[in-house]
Motif scaffolding. Structure first.
Motif, short mmCIF file in Angstrom:
data_model
loop_
_atom_site.label_atom_id
_atom_site.label_comp_id
_atom_site.label_asym_id
_atom_site.label_seq_id
_atom_site.Cartn_x
_atom_site.Cartn_y
_atom_site.Cartn_z
N GLU A 17 0.83 -1.20 0.00
CA GLU A 17 0.00 0.00 0.00
C GLU A 17 0.87 1.25 0.00
OE1 GLU A 17 -2.62 -0.33 3.35
OE2 GLU A 17 -3.64 -2.07 2.51
N GLN A 18 1.93 1.26 0.79
CA GLN A 18 2.82 2.42 0.83
C GLN A 18 3.51 2.64 -0.52
OE1 GLN A 18 5.58 2.10 4.11
NE2 GLN A 18 3.95 1.92 5.61
N ALA A 20 2.37 1.72 -3.50
CA ALA A 20 1.35 2.20 -4.44
C ALA A 20 1.06 3.69 -4.20
CB ALA A 20 0.07 1.38 -4.31
N ASP A 21 0.94 4.08 -2.93
CA ASP A 21 0.67 5.47 -2.60
C ASP A 21 1.82 6.37 -3.04
OD1 ASP A 21 -0.83 7.62 -1.20
OD2 ASP A 21 0.94 7.60 0.11
N LYS A 23 4.03 5.82 -5.39
CA LYS A 23 4.07 5.90 -6.86
C LYS A 23 2.99 6.85 -7.40
CE LYS A 23 6.25 1.49 -7.93
NZ LYS A 23 6.09 0.18 -8.58
N LYS A 24 1.84 6.88 -6.75
CA LYS A 24 0.77 7.79 -7.17
C LYS A 24 1.18 9.25 -6.99
CE LYS A 24 -2.78 5.11 -5.32
NZ LYS A 24 -3.99 5.02 -4.53
N ARG A 25 2.01 9.49 -5.98
CA ARG A 25 2.44 10.86 -5.69
C ARG A 25 3.64 11.32 -6.50
NH1 ARG A 25 4.03 11.50 -0.30
NH2 ARG A 25 4.26 9.28 0.00
#
Length: 53
Positions: A17-18, A20-21, A23-25
């Motif tokens: 989850e970290q 993915a988060d 990479k989104k940022r």
């Protein structure tokens, strides 16, 4: 033993989850070295946990 396995599975999920988060940022350009370093740290820890099956 089950508790240890459950904790490892939970940590793997948290790391995924970290990652993915993070990479989104990532901005489209000029990613800060700190962000790349953090991504590498998370991915390394995730790989270690997955390799210890």
């Amino acid at each position: 033993m089950t508790t240890i396995i459950n904790e490892r599975v939970k940590r793997i999920q948290e790391l995924e989850e970290q990652i993915a988060d993070l990479k989104k940022r990532f901005p489209a350009h000029s990613i800060k070295p700190e962000m790349v370093n953090r991504l590498e740290e998370l991915e390394d820890e995730l790989e270690r946990l997955k390799d210890n099956n």
